[in-house]
Design a protein around this motif. Structure first.
Motif: not given
Ligand code: FES
Length: 155
Positions: A74-81, A115-121, A124-126
């Motif tokens: 599960i992405c815990d990056g800033t944009t997903c947050f 961390s970011c999986m590169g799909g910020c747009n 949230p990404v799983i």
């Protein structure tokens, strides 16, 4: 066993600064850091297993138990947050009854925060295996887990 020896063969014996790269390589290969792996690393680097565990547990990316049959990232990056990943993570925690890095008792599920999986747009990404689930909402989690249980049962 052989795989661990192969990985250690890429490093210099006794070189303590190689610890983290070795742990990363072994986890990438085996999916987690077994007791046996820690013992072998200790012998190779001439470090106590207690010290290795102490350093490894400092980083929350290392696992000490095998992953479940289905492993969610599960992405815990800033944009997903910003897009609501915290609520999604809480829904997964509640649904599975485990914390990140743990595996369910039946061995079916585990999950980790990445961390970011590169799909910020698309967040949230799983990520599950080769599949990416985008724009995930907390209310999507029960149905997703139900579908993934079928997959876990097949494995
Ligand atoms: S922050 Fe989640 S994919 Fe980039």
């Amino acid at each position: 066993m052989k795989k661990i020896e192969d990985i250690l063969g890429h490093y210099r014996a006794g070189s303590h600064e190689s610890l983290i790269p070795i742990l990363q390589d072994i986890q990438a290969e085996e999916g987690y850091l077994s007791e046996n792996a820690i013992v072998q690393i200790g012998r190779f680097l001439e470090m106590s297993t207690t010290k290795i565990y102490g350093l490894a547990t400092f980083y929350d990316r290392f696992r000490f138990i095998p992953c479940g049959k289905v492993h969610l990232r599960i992405c815990d990056g800033t944009t997903c947050f910003i897009n609501g990943s915290e609520a999604v993570i809480n829904a997964i925690r509640e649904n599975l009854g485990i914390e990140p890095g743990q595996t369910t008792r039946d061995g079916k599920f585990s999950y980790e925060l990445t961390s970011c999986m590169g799909g910020c747009n698309e967040g949230p990404v799983i990520n599950v295996g080769d599949n990416y689930h985008n724009h995930v909402k907390p209310e999507d989690i029960p149905e997703l887990i139900t579908k993934l249980k079928v997959l876990a049962d097949l494995k």
